[in-house]
Design an enzyme around this catalytic site. Sequence first.
Site, PDB file in Angstrom:
ATOM      1  N   CYS A   1       0.836  -1.214   0.000  1.00 15.84           N
ATOM      2  CA  CYS A   1       0.000   0.000   0.000  1.00 15.84           C
ATOM      3  C   CYS A   1       0.868   1.261   0.000  1.00 15.84           C
ATOM      4  O   CYS A   1       1.551   1.509  -0.977  1.00 15.84           O
ATOM      5  CB  CYS A   1      -1.010  -0.030   1.138  1.00 15.84           C
ATOM      6  SG  CYS A   1      -2.340   1.168   0.888  1.00 15.84           S
TER       7      CYS A   1
ATOM      8  N   HIS B   1      -3.836  -5.070  -0.121  1.00 13.49           N
ATOM      9  CA  HIS B   1      -3.390  -5.533   1.194  1.00 13.49           C
ATOM     10  C   HIS B   1      -3.447  -7.056   1.268  1.00 13.49           C
ATOM     11  O   HIS B   1      -4.515  -7.609   1.503  1.00 13.49           O
ATOM     12  CB  HIS B   1      -4.298  -4.949   2.286  1.00 13.49           C
ATOM     13  CG  HIS B   1      -4.070  -3.499   2.520  1.00 13.49           C
ATOM     14  ND1 HIS B   1      -3.146  -3.038   3.424  1.00 13.49           N
ATOM     15  CD2 HIS B   1      -4.611  -2.410   1.950  1.00 13.49           C
ATOM     16  CE1 HIS B   1      -3.141  -1.719   3.408  1.00 13.49           C
ATOM     17  NE2 HIS B   1      -4.017  -1.307   2.511  1.00 13.49           N
TER      18      HIS B   1
ATOM     19  N   GLU C   1      -2.504  -8.914   3.596  1.00 15.06           N
ATOM     20  CA  GLU C   1      -2.877  -9.330   4.962  1.00 15.06           C
ATOM     21  C   GLU C   1      -4.370  -9.198   5.226  1.00 15.06           C
ATOM     22  O   GLU C   1      -4.883  -9.699   6.216  1.00 15.06           O
ATOM     23  CB  GLU C   1      -2.050  -8.551   5.992  1.00 15.06           C
ATOM     24  CG  GLU C   1      -2.484  -7.115   6.268  1.00 15.06           C
ATOM     25  CD  GLU C   1      -2.027  -6.093   5.206  1.00 15.06           C
ATOM     26  OE1 GLU C   1      -1.625  -6.488   4.090  1.00 15.06           O
ATOM     27  OE2 GLU C   1      -2.100  -4.878   5.510  1.00 15.06           O
TER      28      GLU C   1
END
Lengths: 256, 214
Positions: free
Chosen positions: B88, B194, B196
Amino acid sequence: MLKLRIIPCLDVKNGRVVKGINFIDLIDAGSPVEQAKIYDQQGADELCFLDITASVENRGILLDIVNKTANNCFMPLTVGGGVKNVEDIRKLLFAGADKISINSSAISNPDLIIEGANNFGSQCIVVAIDAKATKNSRIKSGYEVFSHGGRVSTGLDALEWAKRAVKLGAGELLITSMDRDGTKKGFDLPLTKKISSNVTVPIIASGGVGELKDFVEGFKLGGASGLLAASVFHFGKYKINEVKEKLKRAGLPARI
Amino acid sequence: MKVIIVNYNSGNLASLYNSFFRVATDRKIKINLLISNNPKEIEKADRLVLPGVGDFSNCKNQLIKIKGMEQAVYDFVNIKQRPFLGICIGMQLMAKKSFERIETKGLGFIDSEVKKILPDSKIIKIPHIGWNNIKLVDNSYKKSFNSLVEGDYYFVHSYEMVCSRSEDIVATVNYGKDIVAVAGRENILGVQFHPEKSQKKGQKFINDFLSWNP
C-alpha cells in the site's frame, strides 16, 4: 471489476454482540471474537464493529476486544463508537482497526473529520449517519440526522450533512436508516439513493435487511457500494455465500 | 530465513505479522519473523517488508525520523539486493515522489509518481475501496507468483502509482481505467492491495513472496 461488499456488523455492548430493533431492545448474539472468526471463514468482504453504547455512556471503546477481534480476522475491520478525537482514532488503528467510523463526535466537532483525514488518510475515516424520515419542511431531503445512538435529534438534513462530511474528508459514508433498522423490511432505498447519487465516495447502507432480494435492491436501486447486515447473519438466517450467489444471479459483481 | 516487517509508527502491524506467521506455520516454512524499528536489525534481514497506511507524507516523515532507517532500507534493496516487498503506502514509497496533499520525495526505487486517481467516469467512487481482481501483465512473474495470475484482492486507496517505464508494471487492476496494482523489478515488488486483508488469496501471495528467489 470492483465487487460489491457484504459486511456483517457486530453491534457490541459490554463486550458482547447484541442486536436490537429500532436501536433498542437488545438481544445477546455472542462473543465478537467468535463471530469474527465465523465471518472470516464464510468469506465476508469486511467486518464492522460498533460499540453502540460508548457515546451514550461517555467512555472510550473497548480496545482489548477490538484487538482480539482484529487478530482473528484476515479481512478489513471498521470500528466505531465513542470516538472523540484524533488520539482515539490512533489508539483504535493501533489496536487493529483499518477504518474508523465516527458519528456523534463528527456532528459536534466536524473538524475531527479534517484532522482524521489529514493524519491517517481519508480512506480510513468513515462518517456514520443515522437518519430518520421527517415531515419537517426545513429538512429538504426528508431525512433528519440523529446522534448518540439515535437518541438525540440534531436538526441536520441527512443529505446536506453527507455532502459536508465528504467535503471535510470522509472517505466513506455509513448510512443507517433508523426507521428500518432491525425491522427486516428492506433497506431504505430512497434514502440510500439520495445520498449515493450526490456524493463522490462509496456508500455503505445499513438497516432493515430481511430477505435476499433486499441485498439486490440495496445495490441496484440504492446505489450502495457495500451493504451492512447484522441479525440475518448472526442468527444464521443467511450465510454470506448465499447472499453473494443471489447477487451473481441478479447480474451483480460479487466475490465468491 | 529472517523476515523483518519495518516498524516506523505508520500503523498497526499485528495483522501483517499474524498473516505472515500463519502462512509460515501452515506451509511449514521456517522463518524468524520480526517487527523492527532498528536499522541494524534490517541489515541482517533476508526479506524485508515495508508496510504503510494513511498519508504518504506522514509515512515518509515517520520513516526518516528513525535515524539510519532510510539508508538501511536503501542498502537492503540496492546493495544487498534481497527480496523486498512494499505494501500500500509502502509500495507508493518506492516511487520517486508523491503529490498526496504536499509534494513529497519517495525512496525512488521505481521510476514513478504517486497521483490522485482521476477515473474517466463520474460514477466511479473515490477512494477505490473493496475487492477487485487484478490482471498479470508481466508474465515473467507467473512462475514465482502464481497467486497474481487471477483473483480478488482488497484495495483501499485514493492515490495511484503511475510508472514511467511499462516494464516495471507487473499487474494492473481496472477501476474506471487500468491502475498499477503490482510494480517491481529485480528483487523488489510493491503491491497496492493488502495481502494481509485478502484472506486466502492474500495468504497465497505471502507464501509466494516467502518462496521468491529473484
